[in-house]
Scaffold this motif. Structure first.
Motif: not given
Length: 554
Positions: A520-547
């Motif tokens: 995901g992306k989060r506003d880092g102020g003057k530094a611009g957008w920061k990439e935020i990476v979080k671990k997800k359980a399978w149940e949270e992506v079960r509706d995405v077609a490739i899974w």
């Protein structure tokens, strides 16, 4: 109703409350999706009751248990002082004026029958089963706006319910689970349903007294989505106990071609009949799913005579509007099929089951024991796609060539077999020829994220990617888990994804379904957008077609 408003009320201090129009109240209540919240809202006042009651009863699901359940809070049995929640719910639909609000109705679970052998000896249906079917029929008679009905109980649906469903002109979606018990039951020639558009029949077993759906398929002219699931027992035991004309014979005799958009077939083990060649109008078919059916290079040789007979009659009549193909077996005939069609948007090649079993979308594992003299309803067959078959490995280049040459410009979803380990040249070819990919699953040995640098920056529309591990080799998964144990995945992916300008990537899997990350992306102020990476359980992506579609379920 929608121009009136709730009258102004006054507090004790004399201040008045601004009245809300009823349309705004209805809009607010429409956001409540939990039945408990809706029920409390309906008990608040007459206005909320009037507005919320249709929404509360629009979706009704009744689950039966063949044992007494106890509350985890106070240890009291469910329904103490009356009857089971299943019976009380059915009683409410029959005795109160609420069934007219029901649009989607489902009965599921396990129904306990007593003295089955004694009733079978004298050719009778147990009284409790007959009473259940009669009550469901009465409830259906009151559902004037019923749109969807699902029967997922472990017992057979009797003719009285079939007749009631045929009289519901509003019914457009029907799901029925056939019985897995071999105790005798009445056989029904299912009548047509004039406005039915979606039909799903599961657990078809010729030895368990299934109903005859041939007239239903012939007379229901508006069916667009057809899903048929047979018991895996027949293929496991190489039992040729059914044939295609048992289901499509009336259509073939009437020379009627069904105008289906979606076809899904699972566990079919039957010889192909020439009469059934034209039962589907190939110009309308858009989505095809074939699981554990027809022939593949890794099949049991004992089924070759039937499966090869099926392939010999499949030439000609190619679909001209096919958009999605989902299969679990590969063969040279199938590769040739991909070379002769164009315009696929979604292709899913489902790999072998992992040792612990592939998760299934929307299901919960149970420990139910099959009934005596009946096959288990779950698919116990071995994985259709072998992990070490050299013939399957040799097909990799042919499939990739056919996919990129004929479908590259239109392809949006692509899932390849995990045992096909793609080289840098293979990945480069896919990236170059398939620029519109949105979801991708490939087998590759990820080292220092070099493959991601080949993929992500050039696939601007990519939102989800899965790096698949070999089913028979856990070295890659172990390597990824060691990195994850040190907490380095989030850091490395965050640093790497920051280099991908204009990337839409949201989800990534690294070898196994417990190593899924959200980017995901989060506003880092003057530094611009920061990439935020979080671990997800399978149940949270079960509706995405490739899974979601990487499973052995139709």
């Amino acid at each position: 109703m929608f121009v009136s408003s709730v009258g102004a009320n006054k507090h004790e201090n004399g201040a008045s409350v601004l009245p809300l129009p009823l349309n705004l109240i209805a809009l607010i209540i429409a956001y409540l999706d939990r039945p408990a919240d809706l029920a409390r809202t309906c008990r608040t006042c007459r206005v909320f009751h009037y507005i919320g009651l249709p929404q509360l009863y629009s979706n009704v699901s009744l689950r039966s248990y063949d044992y007494i359940r106890y509350s985890g809070r106070d240890g009291r049995p469910d329904g103490c002082g009356m009857a089971s929640p299943f019976s009380m719910g059915l009683n409410g639909l029959v005795s109160r004026n609420v069934a007219g609000y029901v649009k989607n109705f489902e009965v599921c679970g396990e129904w306990k029958e007593h003295a089955l052998k004694d009733h079978a000896k004298v050719g009778r249906v147990p009284d409790e089963t007959m009473m259940l079917n009669s009550l469901v029929r009465v409830a259906l008679e009151k559902m004037a706006v019923l749109d969807s009905f699902s029967w997922a109980l472990n017992i057979k649906m009797l003719p009285t319910i079939w007749q009631g469903l045929a009289q519901r002109n509003s019914l457009s979606k029907l799901t029925v689970r056939f019985p897995s018990s071999r105790y005798p039951r009445p056989l029904t020639l299912v009548p047509p349903m004039p406005n039915l558009q979606y039909l799903k029949i599961t657990d078809i077993d010729p030895l368990c007294y299934p109903d005859d759906i041939s007239l239903l398929l012939l007379g229901s002219k508006k069916i667009q989505h057809l899903k048929l699931h047979w018991s895996p027992r027949m293929r496991d035991e190489r039992e040729l106990s059914t044939h295609e004309t048992a289901y499509f014979g009336r259509c073939a005799a009437a020379r009627y071609s069904m105008t289906l958009r979606t076809i899904a077939i699972q566990n079919l083990y039957a010889c192909h009949d020439n009469m059934a060649c034209n039962i589907f109008d190939h110009t309308f078919v858009e989505e095809v799913t074939i699981l554990n059916s027809t022939g593949g290079l890794s099949d049991d040789p004992g089924t070759a005579f039937v499966d090869q007979h099926h392939w010999r009659h499949r030439e000609g009549n190619l679909p001209s509007n096919l958009k999605m193909l989902r299969i679990d077996k590969v063969s040279r005939q199938q590769c040739s099929f991909l070379e002769n069609i164009k315009g696929l948007e979604k292709l899913y090649l489902i790999g072998p089951r992992p040792p612990h079993g592939r998760r299934v979308k929307g299901t919960t594992p149970t420990s139910r024991t099959p009934m005596p003299n009946s096959p288990a309803s779950s698919d116990s067959s071995s994985s259709p796609s072998g992990t070490d078959n050299p013939n399957i490995m040799d097909l990799k280049d042919g499939y990739i060539k056919a996919i990129t040459k004929n479908h590259g410009r239109t392809l949006k979803h692509l899932l390849l077999l995990p045992q096909w380990r793609l080289t840098d040249d293979d990945i480069a070819l896919i990236v170059r020829q398939c620029p519109n990919l949105e979801q991708l699953g490939i087998g590759a040995e990820l080292s220092n994220f070099q493959h991601l640098r080949l993929l992500v920056p050039f696939l601007r529309n990519l939102t989800a990617i899965r790096i698949l591990s070999r089913p028979d080799d856990t070295s890659f998964v172990n390597q990824m888990r060691e990195i994850d144990d040190r907490g380095l995945h989030e850091k490395k992916l965050s640093e790497e994804s920051a280099k991908w300008d204009s990337s839409k990537l949201q989800y990534m899997e690294l070898g196994t379904d417990d190593l899924i990350f959200e980017i995901g992306k989060r506003d880092g102020g003057k530094a611009g957008w920061k990439e935020i990476v979080k671990k997800k359980a399978w149940e949270e992506v079960r509706d995405v077609a490739i899974w979601a579609l990487d499973s052995y379920e139709i």
